[in-house]
Enzyme design. Structure first.
Site, mmCIF file in Angstrom:
data_model
loop_
_atom_site.group_PDB
_atom_site.id
_atom_site.type_symbol
_atom_site.label_atom_id
_atom_site.label_comp_id
_atom_site.label_asym_id
_atom_site.label_seq_id
_atom_site.Cartn_x
_atom_site.Cartn_y
_atom_site.Cartn_z
ATOM 1 N N HIS A 142 -15.228 0.474 -35.109
ATOM 2 C CA HIS A 142 -13.664 0.955 -34.924
ATOM 3 C C HIS A 142 -13.304 0.334 -33.703
ATOM 4 O O HIS A 142 -11.870 0.350 -33.538
ATOM 5 C CB HIS A 142 -13.610 2.394 -34.762
ATOM 6 N N HIS A 166 -13.460 -7.104 -40.868
ATOM 7 C CA HIS A 166 -12.050 -7.411 -40.748
ATOM 8 C C HIS A 166 -11.745 -8.692 -41.599
ATOM 9 O O HIS A 166 -10.993 -9.403 -40.864
ATOM 10 C CB HIS A 166 -11.349 -7.222 -39.492
ATOM 11 N N ASP A 198 -13.894 -0.959 -42.134
ATOM 12 C CA ASP A 198 -13.001 -1.915 -41.676
ATOM 13 C C ASP A 198 -13.683 -3.306 -42.007
ATOM 14 O O ASP A 198 -13.858 -4.302 -41.103
ATOM 15 C CB ASP A 198 -12.940 -1.767 -40.342
ATOM 16 N N ASN A 219 -11.338 3.439 -41.182
ATOM 17 C CA ASN A 219 -9.705 3.808 -41.302
ATOM 18 C C ASN A 219 -9.013 2.805 -41.799
ATOM 19 O O ASN A 219 -7.709 2.916 -42.332
ATOM 20 C CB ASN A 219 -9.248 4.126 -39.790
ATOM 21 N N HIS A 220 -9.490 1.610 -42.042
ATOM 22 C CA HIS A 220 -8.651 0.419 -42.920
ATOM 23 C C HIS A 220 -8.899 0.268 -44.221
ATOM 24 O O HIS A 220 -8.230 -0.408 -44.858
ATOM 25 C CB HIS A 220 -9.205 -0.834 -42.011
ATOM 26 N N HIS A 232 -17.767 5.540 -38.918
ATOM 27 C CA HIS A 232 -16.764 4.608 -38.611
ATOM 28 C C HIS A 232 -16.150 4.854 -37.073
ATOM 29 O O HIS A 232 -16.190 4.138 -36.269
ATOM 30 C CB HIS A 232 -15.670 4.230 -39.595
ATOM 31 N N ASP A 263 -8.577 -6.134 -44.008
ATOM 32 C CA ASP A 263 -7.254 -6.128 -43.089
ATOM 33 C C ASP A 263 -7.387 -6.988 -41.824
ATOM 34 O O ASP A 263 -8.732 -7.448 -41.576
ATOM 35 C CB ASP A 263 -7.149 -4.834 -42.610
ATOM 36 N N ARG A 264 -6.221 -7.712 -41.677
ATOM 37 C CA ARG A 264 -6.185 -8.329 -40.345
ATOM 38 C C ARG A 264 -6.613 -9.737 -40.668
ATOM 39 O O ARG A 264 -5.860 -10.655 -40.645
ATOM 40 C CB ARG A 264 -7.114 -7.862 -38.987
ATOM 41 N N ARG A 304 -4.909 5.529 -28.675
ATOM 42 C CA ARG A 304 -4.472 4.493 -29.912
ATOM 43 C C ARG A 304 -3.082 5.384 -30.496
ATOM 44 O O ARG A 304 -2.340 4.884 -31.133
ATOM 45 C CB ARG A 304 -5.422 4.589 -31.200
ATOM 46 N N ASP A 317 -17.255 -3.415 -37.791
ATOM 47 C CA ASP A 317 -15.953 -4.022 -38.428
ATOM 48 C C ASP A 317 -16.180 -5.440 -38.990
ATOM 49 O O ASP A 317 -16.810 -6.338 -37.876
ATOM 50 C CB ASP A 317 -14.879 -3.928 -37.656
#
Length: 478
Positions: free
Chosen positions: A407, A222, A249, A281-282, A330, A252-253, A380, A220
């Protein structure tokens, strides 16, 4: 000699110190020790819920907050934390009920009222999007006449003619570093070109490392553009003989998600056979709406850019098989031991744009390893967890050396688990500016040996993570 209750309070106080130092793992361990000595104090559960939120263990956070509420039905903080955890896993209706409870218990809390209104907006938006959803929506590229789109003479960046060039990427790297954008015509060209390239790739890309080449696997990133630049500074930029694989990923964020996405796509267009991107997943619509990528696309470019990215994300491969030895995906493994590499090969990802709540795609993007054997519920609140025996059976059945996944934050940037057969790599150091973790990447040469490298975060312009999230105040730093 102090009583168990006093010892429990001491553990809780030490947990608070670890939490203040952003050491979420130690904080959780200390709060757990407090609970083991005194399982009747709701504060211990509520504090552990907050540490679990910081660790993105939202399912555990919901369970802890629920236990705190059972012990103290008017515990405002526990309702609030459960609401935040529900929001994080996109259960906005459940979050709404908890925010309503917070406001009813503490009507003078202006912050809670604000978050309640933000949550109501999310619920309305989700319901609206569900109501207008259509099966065969035309592509956002339809009606886009790139040939007649003019790039103004005063545009001071490199230009794309028909193909991606190293000159354009070099210029783009500098533009992004200096806070500049590229022309929206080039954004359209890049995303449309790469969507076609990745659409035509297999669901599980299969590649070999040539004798004079090296592959770097990244986890990731991000939207942490400046940390990605540090990774490239330390490890070298992608070339024909220095392959890269980004394991999902990348958006995002962090608040430079468009910059990372465009850079990775530009390299994919330039070197389609030596640069690889897996979906995370993002790279999904519902996550992008909550965690900032949709808002960032609209703020820096326009809504059409987000829709084009969304289409391209759903076309990305879900896994990469390296030299028949390492499966890179991922999230993780499956709820059924019978799943094989052939099942991944046969999976038609184009029939299912978003991962949904069950099935192979969801599990590939969402699951996590656990230390206990067997399978367990997800910390999660989405997907599930798999133990070392599950990993061993999968690797043995498919003649694999190991599974490489991302992840999850790892404090050292990577971790070898399940007797070295499940490897996590995470490439966003000081994740979200709030976790004191290192980043990592893995170099793999023609001998297929894994060479782990760690790196630290670097300074970045003063823009906070989640700056473009529609409800950044609601989500905070979780």
């Amino acid at each position: 000699m102090s009583s168990p209750e006093d010892q429990a309070v001491a553990f809780k106080n030490d947990g608070n110190k670890a939490f203040a130092a952003h050491d979420w793992v130690t904080a959780i361990e200390l709060y757990t020790k407090a609970i083991e000595l005194n399982d009747k104090d709701p504060v211990f559960y509520s504090n552990r819920a907050q540490a679990n939120i910081k660790s993105e263990a939202y399912g555990y956070a919901i369970a802890d907050a629920t236990k705190a509420i059972e012990l103290k039905p008017d515990f405002v903080k526990a309702y609030f934390r459960r609401a935040i955890a529900y929001t994080a896993i996109l259960k906005s209706r459940d979050a709404l009920r908890d925010f309503q409870k917070v406001v009813s218990l503490n009507p003078a809390d202006k912050d809670a009222k604000l978050k309640l209104e933000e949550c109501k907006k999310i619920v309305r938006k989700v319901e609206f999007l569900a109501a207008i959803e259509v099966g065969d929506e035309p592509s956002a590229a339809e009606g886009l006449d790139l040939d007649s789109m003019v790039v103004e003479p005063e545009y001071d960046g490199a230009r794309i003619e028909n193909e991606m060039s190293l000159e354009f990427i070099t210029d783009m790297l500098e533009r992004f570093k200096n806070g500049k954008k590229i022309h929206k015509k080039y954004v359209y060209q890049i995303v449309i070109a790469v969507k076609k390239i990745v659409y035509d790739e297999a669901t599980m890309v299969e590649m070999e490392i040539e004798d004079d080449a090296q592959l770097t696997v990244c986890g990731d990133t991000h939207g942490q553009y400046f940390d990605l630049m540090e990774l490239f500074r330390l490890n070298g930029l992608p070339t024909e003989k220095h392959y890269y694989l980004f394991n999902g990923d990348f958006v995002d964020r962090g608040s430079w998600s468009t910059e990372i996405a465009l850079l990775l796509y530009a390299y994919k267009w330039l070197r389609p056979k030596s640069f690889f991107i897996n979906r995370g997943n993002h790279e999904t619509d519902d996550m992008n709406r909550v965690y900032g990528f949709e808002g960032e696309c609209k703020a820096k470019y326009n809504e059409r850019v987000f829709k084009l990215f969304s289409e391209s994300f759903s076309a990305l491969p879900l896994a990469t098989l390296i030299g028949k030895k390492y499966l890179v995906l991922h999230g993780g493994l499956f709820s059924d031991d019978k799943v094989t590499l052939d099942d991944i090969r046969k999976l038609n990802r184009h029939n299912q744009r978003q991962p949904g709540q069950a099935g192979l795609m969801m599990e590939m993007l969402w699951t996590d390893p656990q230390t206990e054997p067997g399978r367990g519920p997800s910390k999660r609140g989405v997907g599930m967890q798999f133990g070392p025996d599950v990993t061993k059976r999968f690797c043995d059945n498919n003649n694999l050396t190991a599974v490489i996944r991302s992840h999850e934050v790892r404090m050292e940037g990577y971790e070898e688990e399940h007797d070295g057969r499940c490897i996590t790599v995470f490439s966003a150091p000081k994740y979200c500016d709030s976790t004191e973790n290192k980043g990592a990447y893995i170099n793999i040469g023609p001998d297929y040996k894994l060479d782990f490298h760690k790196f630290d975060a670097v300074p970045h312009p003063n823009i906070k993570p989640m700056a473009y999230a529609a409800q950044s105040g609601l989500m905070g730093m979780t």
